[in-house]
Design a protein around this motif. Structure first.
Motif, PDB file in Angstrom:
ATOM      1  N   THR A 205       0.819  -1.236   0.135  1.00 18.44           N
ATOM      2  CA  THR A 205       0.047  -0.097  -0.056  1.00 18.44           C
ATOM      3  C   THR A 205       0.773   1.204  -0.156  1.00 18.44           C
ATOM      4  OG1 THR A 205      -1.764  -1.009   1.295  1.00 18.44           O
ATOM      5  CG2 THR A 205      -1.768   1.214   1.337  1.00 18.44           C
ATOM      6  N   LEU A 206       0.745   2.215  -1.177  1.00 16.05           N
ATOM      7  CA  LEU A 206       1.464   3.418  -1.193  1.00 16.05           C
ATOM      8  C   LEU A 206       0.380   4.390  -0.900  1.00 16.05           C
ATOM      9  CD1 LEU A 206       3.823   2.249  -3.960  1.00 16.05           C
ATOM     10  CD2 LEU A 206       4.261   2.274  -1.493  1.00 16.05           C
ATOM     11  N   ALA A 207       0.828   5.540  -0.234  1.00 17.75           N
ATOM     12  CA  ALA A 207      -0.041   6.790  -0.122  1.00 17.75           C
ATOM     13  C   ALA A 207       0.674   7.679  -0.882  1.00 17.75           C
ATOM     14  CB  ALA A 207      -0.140   6.886   1.129  1.00 17.75           C
ATOM     15  N   ALA A 208      -0.257   8.620  -1.668  1.00 15.87           N
ATOM     16  CA  ALA A 208       0.254   9.865  -2.195  1.00 15.87           C
ATOM     17  C   ALA A 208      -1.094  10.336  -2.674  1.00 15.87           C
ATOM     18  CB  ALA A 208       1.073   9.312  -3.589  1.00 15.87           C
ATOM     19  N   PRO A 209      -1.070  11.845  -3.015  1.00 19.41           N
ATOM     20  CA  PRO A 209      -2.117  12.568  -3.722  1.00 19.41           C
ATOM     21  C   PRO A 209      -2.328  12.086  -5.240  1.00 19.41           C
ATOM     22  CG  PRO A 209      -0.636  14.203  -2.723  1.00 19.41           C
ATOM     23  CD  PRO A 209       0.112  12.625  -2.742  1.00 19.41           C
ATOM     24  N   GLU A 210      -3.453  12.213  -5.796  1.00 20.45           N
ATOM     25  CA  GLU A 210      -3.359  11.644  -6.980  1.00 20.45           C
ATOM     26  C   GLU A 210      -2.566  12.338  -8.315  1.00 20.45           C
ATOM     27  OE1 GLU A 210      -7.473  10.914 -10.354  1.00 20.45           O
ATOM     28  OE2 GLU A 210      -7.656  11.624  -8.414  1.00 20.45           O
ATOM     29  N   PHE A 211      -2.421  13.808  -7.820  1.00 19.42           N
ATOM     30  CA  PHE A 211      -1.579  14.310  -9.108  1.00 19.42           C
ATOM     31  C   PHE A 211      -0.361  14.555  -8.851  1.00 19.42           C
ATOM     32  CE2 PHE A 211      -5.794  15.811 -10.183  1.00 19.42           C
ATOM     33  CZ  PHE A 211      -6.215  15.583 -11.428  1.00 19.42           C
ATOM     34  N   ASP A 212       0.128  13.644  -7.646  1.00 15.60           N
ATOM     35  CA  ASP A 212       1.723  13.499  -7.071  1.00 15.60           C
ATOM     36  C   ASP A 212       2.515  13.042  -8.377  1.00 15.60           C
ATOM     37  OD1 ASP A 212       4.181  13.080  -5.407  1.00 15.60           O
ATOM     38  OD2 ASP A 212       3.386  11.290  -5.808  1.00 15.60           O
ATOM     39  N   GLY A 213       3.506  14.029  -8.584  1.00 13.96           N
ATOM     40  CA  GLY A 213       4.532  13.555  -9.901  1.00 13.96           C
ATOM     41  C   GLY A 213       4.963  12.161  -9.658  1.00 13.96           C
ATOM     42  N   GLY A 214       5.521  11.635  -8.208  1.00 17.14           N
ATOM     43  CA  GLY A 214       6.184  10.249  -8.134  1.00 17.14           C
ATOM     44  C   GLY A 214       4.758   9.458  -8.541  1.00 17.14           C
ATOM     45  N   ARG A 215       3.715   9.703  -7.991  1.00 19.06           N
ATOM     46  CA  ARG A 215       2.838   8.489  -8.223  1.00 19.06           C
ATOM     47  C   ARG A 215       2.258   8.540  -9.777  1.00 19.06           C
ATOM     48  NH1 ARG A 215      -3.466   8.227  -5.301  1.00 19.06           N
ATOM     49  NH2 ARG A 215      -4.311   6.936  -6.674  1.00 19.06           N
ATOM     50  N   GLN A 216       2.343   9.746 -10.327  1.00 17.64           N
ATOM     51  CA  GLN A 216       2.084   9.844 -11.928  1.00 17.64           C
ATOM     52  C   GLN A 216       2.995   8.743 -12.597  1.00 17.64           C
ATOM     53  OE1 GLN A 216      -0.240  12.297 -13.820  1.00 17.64           O
ATOM     54  NE2 GLN A 216      -1.441  11.732 -12.238  1.00 17.64           N
ATOM     55  N   ILE A 217       4.175   8.799 -12.215  1.00 18.58           N
ATOM     56  CA  ILE A 217       4.857   7.912 -13.008  1.00 18.58           C
ATOM     57  C   ILE A 217       5.719   6.826 -12.524  1.00 18.58           C
ATOM     58  CG2 ILE A 217       5.867   9.932 -14.300  1.00 18.58           C
ATOM     59  CD1 ILE A 217       8.450   9.974 -12.686  1.00 18.58           C
ATOM     60  N   PHE A 218       4.893   6.449 -11.496  1.00 13.40           N
ATOM     61  CA  PHE A 218       5.321   5.132 -10.796  1.00 13.40           C
ATOM     62  C   PHE A 218       5.102   3.783 -11.893  1.00 13.40           C
ATOM     63  CE2 PHE A 218       4.466   1.199  -8.099  1.00 13.40           C
ATOM     64  CZ  PHE A 218       5.391   1.336  -7.158  1.00 13.40           C
ATOM     65  N   PRO A 219       3.962   3.818 -12.539  1.00  7.71           N
ATOM     66  CA  PRO A 219       4.036   2.696 -13.474  1.00  7.71           C
ATOM     67  C   PRO A 219       5.425   2.629 -14.273  1.00  7.71           C
ATOM     68  CG  PRO A 219       1.971   3.669 -13.406  1.00  7.71           C
ATOM     69  CD  PRO A 219       3.020   4.810 -12.555  1.00  7.71           C
ATOM     70  N   VAL A 220       5.857   3.580 -14.588  1.00  3.94           N
ATOM     71  CA  VAL A 220       7.247   3.465 -15.558  1.00  3.94           C
ATOM     72  C   VAL A 220       8.455   2.895 -14.507  1.00  3.94           C
ATOM     73  CG1 VAL A 220       9.060   4.911 -16.719  1.00  3.94           C
ATOM     74  CG2 VAL A 220       6.555   5.685 -16.715  1.00  3.94           C
ATOM     75  N   PHE A 221       8.329   3.303 -13.285  1.00  7.99           N
ATOM     76  CA  PHE A 221       9.271   2.720 -12.092  1.00  7.99           C
ATOM     77  C   PHE A 221       9.228   1.413 -12.021  1.00  7.99           C
ATOM     78  CE2 PHE A 221      10.136   2.250  -7.744  1.00  7.99           C
ATOM     79  CZ  PHE A 221      11.546   2.267  -7.741  1.00  7.99           C
ATOM     80  N   ALA A 222       7.934   0.974 -11.980  1.00 10.69           N
ATOM     81  CA  ALA A 222       7.320  -0.245 -11.672  1.00 10.69           C
ATOM     82  C   ALA A 222       7.875  -1.164 -12.754  1.00 10.69           C
ATOM     83  CB  ALA A 222       5.822  -0.566 -11.534  1.00 10.69           C
ATOM     84  N   ARG A 223       7.730  -0.803 -14.094  1.00  8.29           N
ATOM     85  CA  ARG A 223       8.161  -1.506 -15.337  1.00  8.29           C
ATOM     86  C   ARG A 223       9.555  -1.583 -15.168  1.00  8.29           C
ATOM     87  NH1 ARG A 223       8.858  -0.425 -20.892  1.00  8.29           N
ATOM     88  NH2 ARG A 223       7.886  -2.091 -22.161  1.00  8.29           N
ATOM     89  N   ALA A 224      10.256  -0.660 -14.980  1.00  4.29           N
ATOM     90  CA  ALA A 224      11.786  -0.632 -14.879  1.00  4.29           C
ATOM     91  C   ALA A 224      12.536  -1.638 -14.089  1.00  4.29           C
ATOM     92  CB  ALA A 224      12.399   0.669 -14.479  1.00  4.29           C
ATOM     93  N   VAL A 225      11.817  -1.681 -12.431  1.00  2.00           N
ATOM     94  CA  VAL A 225      12.418  -2.755 -11.804  1.00  2.00           C
ATOM     95  C   VAL A 225      11.578  -4.198 -11.686  1.00  2.00           C
ATOM     96  CG1 VAL A 225      12.988  -0.912 -10.025  1.00  2.00           C
ATOM     97  CG2 VAL A 225      10.551  -2.032  -9.817  1.00  2.00           C
ATOM     98  N   GLY A 226      10.681  -4.390 -12.573  1.00  2.00           N
ATOM     99  CA  GLY A 226      10.086  -5.701 -12.749  1.00  2.00           C
ATOM    100  C   GLY A 226       8.944  -5.964 -11.949  1.00  2.00           C
ATOM    101  N   ILE A 227       8.031  -5.154 -11.695  1.00  2.00           N
ATOM    102  CA  ILE A 227       7.043  -5.280 -10.652  1.00  2.00           C
ATOM    103  C   ILE A 227       5.680  -4.949 -11.482  1.00  2.00           C
ATOM    104  CG2 ILE A 227       8.079  -5.391  -8.599  1.00  2.00           C
ATOM    105  CD1 ILE A 227       6.565  -2.705  -8.134  1.00  2.00           C
ATOM    106  N   ASP A 228       4.606  -5.680 -11.131  1.00  2.00           N
ATOM    107  CA  ASP A 228       3.227  -5.299 -11.905  1.00  2.00           C
ATOM    108  C   ASP A 228       2.826  -4.162 -11.050  1.00  2.00           C
ATOM    109  OD1 ASP A 228       0.627  -5.130 -12.939  1.00  2.00           O
ATOM    110  OD2 ASP A 228       0.243  -7.224 -12.602  1.00  2.00           O
ATOM    111  N   ALA A 229       2.484  -3.039 -11.718  1.00  2.00           N
ATOM    112  CA  ALA A 229       2.020  -1.844 -10.944  1.00  2.00           C
ATOM    113  C   ALA A 229       0.535  -1.886 -10.667  1.00  2.00           C
ATOM    114  CB  ALA A 229       2.189  -0.626 -11.968  1.00  2.00           C
ATOM    115  N   SER A 230      -0.287  -2.749 -11.326  1.00  2.00           N
ATOM    116  CA  SER A 230      -1.641  -3.165 -10.796  1.00  2.00           C
ATOM    117  C   SER A 230      -1.752  -3.908  -9.407  1.00  2.00           C
ATOM    118  CB  SER A 230      -2.374  -4.112 -11.965  1.00  2.00           C
ATOM    119  OG  SER A 230      -1.842  -5.158 -11.931  1.00  2.00           O
ATOM    120  N   THR A 231      -0.619  -4.250  -8.914  1.00  2.00           N
ATOM    121  CA  THR A 231      -0.882  -4.775  -7.614  1.00  2.00           C
ATOM    122  C   THR A 231      -0.560  -3.863  -6.365  1.00  2.00           C
ATOM    123  OG1 THR A 231       1.783  -5.383  -7.366  1.00  2.00           O
ATOM    124  CG2 THR A 231       0.484  -6.960  -8.797  1.00  2.00           C
TER     125      THR A 231
END
Length: 344
Positions: free
Chosen positions: A136-162
């Motif tokens: 579980t991660l906490a962040a505002p919806e428009f937070d920049g880190g959250r907005q691009i987290f799926p790119v990070f997740a892909r880079a480190v090899g995890i499924d962002a949908s989890t």
């Protein structure tokens, strides 16, 4: 005319010619400018430029407002709420790809490196970003880190949908981690790191996964505007871009004075915290090897192309904007005016 009176007349003319241009309120370009977050040490340049005359001397009268996350900046610019804003390039590029008719474009790179990160407790069980899967991660919806987290997740090899997201207001993000009500938080290190420290969780107690350390050599914050603004008010655009970049360099070279101006504008400023935040901004975002060599806003098309491609692939976007559609550097001042290295 006598020789004396002739010399006096010539002297008077010389004084007039040498005098600086007087900028009147009527001659100023009025520009609405938005930050992507609250007024703090990362944006000391805005307070400095506003109060030490840099903006006015460049012929610009800025109305500067706080922002609510990098994801909101292109939305507000496209809506016409602001003329220009500063925001993370990744959500801006995504917005451009998804909304080509909205005519958004970046015109300068203010911070060469991305500050996006995910932070967990150093005393917690998560020691590798792969272990974020299912958390579980906490962040505002428009937070920049959250907005691009799926790119990070892909880079480190995890499924962002989890990931289970807890959407909260900005002021609740860091307390969620301190109170152990979330496994981690996303954001910009300049915001999360210092805010956690202010709540008693100092740097050694934070385990920070910087996105840029996981193959995401992305541009950080840029100046975002519309091609309509560039076309209809080119002189205002040129003056505004120059003024902001000049103020940024001034703040880097005069850090203590910049924080003084920030304190004058925002009276509740914690000088110690914001001084440190400003330095973190310089170290983590602004002063890269590229900037040391070439100066501020040095744009490399090949690097931008990799960023664009990663965003398009991660979000399965139907359209891939070209580098030229994303960035227009024709309104930048000469490179000689953008040097930040000591002695430049």
């Amino acid at each position: 005319m006598t020789d004396i009176s002739r010399r006096q007349a010539l002297l008077g003319a010389g004084v007039l010619l040498a005098a600086p241009r007087i900028v009147t309120a009527q001659s100023l370009h009025r520009v609405r400018f938005t930050l992507d977050w609250v007024f703090h040490g990362s944006y000391s340049f805005a307070a400095a430029g506003e109060r030490n005359g840099i903006f006015r001397n460049n012929g610009v009268d800025f109305t500067i407002n706080r922002g609510f996350g990098s994801g909101r900046v292109p939305i507000d610019i496209a809506a016409g709420t602001y003329d220009i804003g500063i925001g993370d390039m990744t959500p801006a590029i995504r917005f451009m790809a998804e909304n080509p008719q909205r005519d958004i474009v970046a015109v300068a790179i203010v911070y060469d490196q991305s500050p996006a990160c995910c932070t967990v407790r150093a005393d917690g069980p998560i020691t590798d970003p792969k272990m974020l899967a299912g958390k579980t991660l906490a962040a505002p919806e428009f937070d920049g880190g959250r907005q691009i987290f799926p790119v990070f997740a892909r880079a480190v090899g995890i499924d962002a949908s989890t990931i289970r997201w807890n959407s909260i207001s900005p002021e609740l993000r860091e307390p969620m981690l301190v109170q152990r009500r979330a496994d981690g938080i996303t954001g910009f290190i300049t915001s999360t790191g210092l805010s956690l420290k202010a709540l008693g969780m100092d740097w050694p107690q934070q385990r920070i996964f910087r996105y840029k350390n996981y193959g995401m050599d992305f541009y950080g914050s840029g100046l975002i505007t519309t091609r309509t603004f560039l076309r209809e008010r080119p002189e205002a655009a040129r003056a505004a871009i120059k003024a902001i970049l000049q103020a940024t360099i001034w703040a880097y070279r005069n850090p203590a004075e910049a924080i003084t101006f920030l304190k004058q504008r925002e009276t509740l400023t914690d000088v110690a915290i914001e001084t440190e935040r400003q330095q973190v901004t310089f170290d983590e975002m602004m002063i890269s090897d590229t900037v040391k060599r070439h100066g501020l806003s040095y744009f490399e098309p090949a690097r931008a192309q990799k960023q664009i491609q990663a965003i398009v692939e991660t979000f399965s976007l139907p359209r891939t904007p070209s580098v030229d559609q994303v960035f227009d550097g024709s309104f930048l001042p000469p490179a000689s005016e953008l040097q930040v290295a000591t002695g430049a």
